[in-house]
Design a protein around this motif. Structure first.
Motif, PDB file in Angstrom:
ATOM      1  N   LEU A 116      -0.708   2.659   6.530  1.00 38.58           N
ATOM      2  CA  LEU A 116       0.184   2.043   5.568  1.00 38.58           C
ATOM      3  C   LEU A 116      -0.166   3.855   4.363  1.00 38.58           C
ATOM      4  CD1 LEU A 116      -0.139  -1.465   5.044  1.00 38.58           C
ATOM      5  CD2 LEU A 116       1.113  -0.123   6.633  1.00 38.58           C
ATOM      6  N   ALA A 117       1.064   4.093   3.881  1.00 39.04           N
ATOM      7  CA  ALA A 117       1.058   5.202   2.641  1.00 39.04           C
ATOM      8  C   ALA A 117       0.874   3.651   1.597  1.00 39.04           C
ATOM      9  CB  ALA A 117       2.394   5.558   2.102  1.00 39.04           C
ATOM     10  N   ASN A 118      -0.164   4.575   0.544  1.00 39.61           N
ATOM     11  CA  ASN A 118      -0.614   3.157  -0.830  1.00 39.61           C
ATOM     12  C   ASN A 118      -0.922   4.419  -1.659  1.00 39.61           C
ATOM     13  OD1 ASN A 118      -1.500   1.157  -1.925  1.00 39.61           O
ATOM     14  ND2 ASN A 118      -3.751   1.314  -1.655  1.00 39.61           N
ATOM     15  N   PRO A 119       0.586   4.886  -2.522  1.00 35.56           N
ATOM     16  CA  PRO A 119      -0.039   5.815  -3.536  1.00 35.56           C
ATOM     17  C   PRO A 119      -0.183   5.022  -4.903  1.00 35.56           C
ATOM     18  CG  PRO A 119       2.504   5.757  -2.754  1.00 35.56           C
ATOM     19  CD  PRO A 119       1.891   4.686  -1.542  1.00 35.56           C
ATOM     20  N   SER A 120      -0.100   3.903  -4.699  1.00 39.25           N
ATOM     21  CA  SER A 120       0.367   3.210  -6.596  1.00 39.25           C
ATOM     22  C   SER A 120      -1.676   2.937  -6.170  1.00 39.25           C
ATOM     23  CB  SER A 120       1.145   2.367  -6.007  1.00 39.25           C
ATOM     24  OG  SER A 120       0.786   1.274  -4.858  1.00 39.25           O
ATOM     25  N   GLY A 121      -2.328   2.821  -5.036  1.00 35.34           N
ATOM     26  CA  GLY A 121      -3.801   1.914  -5.174  1.00 35.34           C
ATOM     27  C   GLY A 121      -3.337   0.529  -5.080  1.00 35.34           C
TER      28      GLY A 121
ATOM     29  N   GLN B 289     -13.981   5.687  -1.546  1.00 36.16           N
ATOM     30  CA  GLN B 289     -13.683   4.969  -0.278  1.00 36.16           C
ATOM     31  C   GLN B 289     -11.756   5.661  -0.802  1.00 36.16           C
ATOM     32  OE1 GLN B 289     -13.380   2.225   1.358  1.00 36.16           O
ATOM     33  NE2 GLN B 289     -15.898   1.557   0.589  1.00 36.16           N
ATOM     34  N   THR B 290     -11.739   6.415   0.127  1.00 38.09           N
ATOM     35  CA  THR B 290      -9.528   6.614   0.626  1.00 38.09           C
ATOM     36  C   THR B 290      -8.930   5.279   0.573  1.00 38.09           C
ATOM     37  OG1 THR B 290     -11.152   9.124   1.114  1.00 38.09           O
ATOM     38  CG2 THR B 290      -8.464   8.230   1.574  1.00 38.09           C
ATOM     39  N   LEU B 291      -8.515   5.932  -0.552  1.00 38.99           N
ATOM     40  CA  LEU B 291      -7.161   4.828  -0.626  1.00 38.99           C
ATOM     41  C   LEU B 291      -5.605   4.729  -0.709  1.00 38.99           C
ATOM     42  CD1 LEU B 291      -8.377   3.039  -4.264  1.00 38.99           C
ATOM     43  CD2 LEU B 291      -8.842   2.639  -2.068  1.00 38.99           C
ATOM     44  N   ASP B 292      -5.387   6.025  -0.207  1.00 41.44           N
ATOM     45  CA  ASP B 292      -4.415   6.746   0.260  1.00 41.44           C
ATOM     46  C   ASP B 292      -4.607   7.554   1.603  1.00 41.44           C
ATOM     47  OD1 ASP B 292      -1.266   6.724   0.410  1.00 41.44           O
ATOM     48  OD2 ASP B 292      -1.035   8.129  -1.218  1.00 41.44           O
ATOM     49  N   PRO B 293      -3.393   7.610   2.548  1.00 42.92           N
ATOM     50  CA  PRO B 293      -3.246   6.128   3.169  1.00 42.92           C
ATOM     51  C   PRO B 293      -4.566   5.518   3.569  1.00 42.92           C
ATOM     52  CG  PRO B 293      -3.787   7.582   4.747  1.00 42.92           C
ATOM     53  CD  PRO B 293      -4.231   8.231   3.554  1.00 42.92           C
ATOM     54  N   ILE B 294      -4.340   3.797   3.815  1.00 45.84           N
ATOM     55  CA  ILE B 294      -5.019   3.088   4.067  1.00 45.84           C
ATOM     56  C   ILE B 294      -4.500   2.124   5.455  1.00 45.84           C
ATOM     57  CG2 ILE B 294      -3.590   1.165   2.257  1.00 45.84           C
ATOM     58  CD1 ILE B 294      -6.609  -0.084   2.093  1.00 45.84           C
ATOM     59  N   PHE B 295      -5.353   1.641   6.680  1.00 50.31           N
ATOM     60  CA  PHE B 295      -5.355   1.209   7.770  1.00 50.31           C
ATOM     61  C   PHE B 295      -5.342  -0.320   7.165  1.00 50.31           C
ATOM     62  CE2 PHE B 295      -8.061   4.625   9.718  1.00 50.31           C
ATOM     63  CZ  PHE B 295      -7.674   5.190  10.075  1.00 50.31           C
ATOM     64  N   VAL B 296      -4.752  -1.238   8.607  1.00 47.16           N
ATOM     65  CA  VAL B 296      -4.741  -2.497   8.864  1.00 47.16           C
ATOM     66  C   VAL B 296      -4.985  -3.007   9.589  1.00 47.16           C
ATOM     67  CG1 VAL B 296      -1.598  -2.877   8.531  1.00 47.16           C
ATOM     68  CG2 VAL B 296      -3.158  -4.304   8.212  1.00 47.16           C
ATOM     69  N   ASP B 297      -5.637  -3.692   9.829  1.00 49.76           N
ATOM     70  CA  ASP B 297      -6.500  -3.915  11.159  1.00 49.76           C
ATOM     71  C   ASP B 297      -5.918  -5.859  11.562  1.00 49.76           C
ATOM     72  OD1 ASP B 297      -7.758  -1.439  11.374  1.00 49.76           O
ATOM     73  OD2 ASP B 297      -9.746  -2.895  10.825  1.00 49.76           O
ATOM     74  N   PHE B 298      -5.584  -5.808  12.372  1.00 48.12           N
ATOM     75  CA  PHE B 298      -4.908  -7.319  12.888  1.00 48.12           C
ATOM     76  C   PHE B 298      -4.912  -7.508  13.848  1.00 48.12           C
ATOM     77  CE2 PHE B 298      -1.462  -4.286  12.825  1.00 48.12           C
ATOM     78  CZ  PHE B 298      -0.248  -4.588  13.971  1.00 48.12           C
TER      79      PHE B 298
END
Length: 374
Positions: A257-262, A196-205
């Motif tokens: 979204l940016a997700n550098p911390s995971g 999985q690629t965690l950074d960046p990450i998508f949010v679907d809504f």
């Protein structure tokens, strides 16, 4: 004589019973009259004025996190695991070796195929010379060329098989749990590990179709939830689905979204707030001022009497509520700015009841409350 004596006794008992019944009736009537005249003491309550405020114009939804790139790495060909080159849970780069299947059979075939292809190349060169000298026909030359191409294709097929059994990371990301063991015989399609690629990450809504006209790519979003307690992560809408779902009449959107911390992981659900341009004017009251009921929500409005001798009373007012933020909730209809409502203890009140306002112990309402037990 005996009959007269019995008659007097019976009459005396009747008179006594009548007296007792009369006394009891007087007592009951007195209690009823006292009950009618009884006025319960005023109920102690806290109050707060309905105030006007300017809120950010947001659209709220519940979203689900998905990976920008995510795959379950699996075996393309059947074979035995001869080497595992990764550690579960670590980050890897694109092209890093993950797993090596047994290729001894293909490696044994490859030298012979390479030699055969080399012979075909030499025969083709000789055929070219002989054809230019007119010694052989065009058909003989075509036969030599076809034989060379077949031999070279055999070499390429063996090398492709070796490459497919040498499984590498298709992209950079974080590995999951290892699903294979050394020496295990894999079948085609058997999973090896998730990537999985965690950074960046998508949010679907999704949002209702009524709000479609307000949505476009580039709008900022704010994500909150259990994965990031007390924080909000900002991002932007990157995709607006052109198709409205016919069963729910809702529009699917995707933000990045940016997700550098995971800390955000695919599959988590979060709260998404889409920030629209401009601000909205709202009337706000404490959420504790609302008496929630299935038929309709209501509040108790404090009314000051015209006669000072009469106590302060409350009037039950049905309202329609809007968005909730922190300890406050917006009221769309039912109240006016400046009115005073009971802010706590509404469950013990009734319409027209006398109250005593005491705000010494009134709770402190905040937009970002931080309970002590948190």
């Amino acid at each position: 004589m005996k009959k007269k004596r019995i008659l007097f006794i019976v009459l005396g008992l009747l008179v006594l019973i009548g007296l007792l019944a009369g006394v009891k009736a007087l007592q009951i009537f007195a209690m009823i009259d006292h009950g009618k005249k009884y006025v319960p003491p005023p109920e102690a309550v806290t109050t707060m004025q309905v105030k006007s405020d300017s809120w950010e114009n947001n659209l709220n939804a519940v979203g689900s996190l998905t990976a920008v790139q995510g795959v379950s790495v699996s075996a393309e060909l059947a074979g035995k695991v001869s080497r595992i080159a990764f550690e579960p849970g670590t980050s890897i780069k694109k092209g890093d070796l993950l797993l090596q299947q047994d290729t001894s059979f293909e490696e044994a075939q490859l030298p012979g195929a390479v030699a055969q292809a080399g012979l075909g190349r030499s025969n083709l060169k000789r055929a070219e010379q002989l054809l230019s000298d007119g010694i052989i026909s065009q058909a003989d030359y075509d036969t030599a060329a076809a034989a060379y191409r077949q031999n070279q294709a055999q070499v390429d097929a063996i090398r492709a098989t070796i490459a497919k059994k040498t499984i590498r990371a298709p992209f950079s990301g974080q590995l999951g749990i290892r699903l294979v063991n050394l020496g295990q015989s894999l079948r085609e399609g058997d999973p090896i590990v998730t990537l999985q690629t965690l950074d960046p990450i998508f949010v679907d809504f999704t949002l209702p179709q009524q709000q479609t006209g307000q949505l476009r790519t580039g709008l900022p979003v704010r994500v909150t939830g259990d994965p990031v307690p007390g924080e909000s992560i900002r991002g932007r809408i990157t995709t607006v689905n052109p198709l409205v779902e016919s069963d729910t009449r809702s529009l699917k959107l995707q933000a990045t979204l940016a997700n550098p911390s995971g800390r955000l992981r695919p599959g988590m659900f979060v709260n998404v707030g889409v920030e629209l341009p401009g601000r909205q004017q709202v009337l706000v009251i404490p959420a504790t001022a609302v008496l929630y009921a299935p038929y309709s929500d209501s509040v108790f409005v404090v009314e000051q009497p015209q006669d000072p001798k009469k106590g302060t009373t409350v009037r039950q007012q049905f309202v329609r509520l809007g968005e909730k933020r922190g300890d406050f909730v917006a009221v769309t209809t039912g109240l006016k700015g400046g009115e005073t409502v009971v802010s706590s203890g509404v469950f013990k009140l009734r319409n027209g009841q006398t109250v005593a306002v005491d705000n010494k112990l009134a709770p402190q309402f905040q937009y970002a409350p931080k309970p002590e037990n948190n």
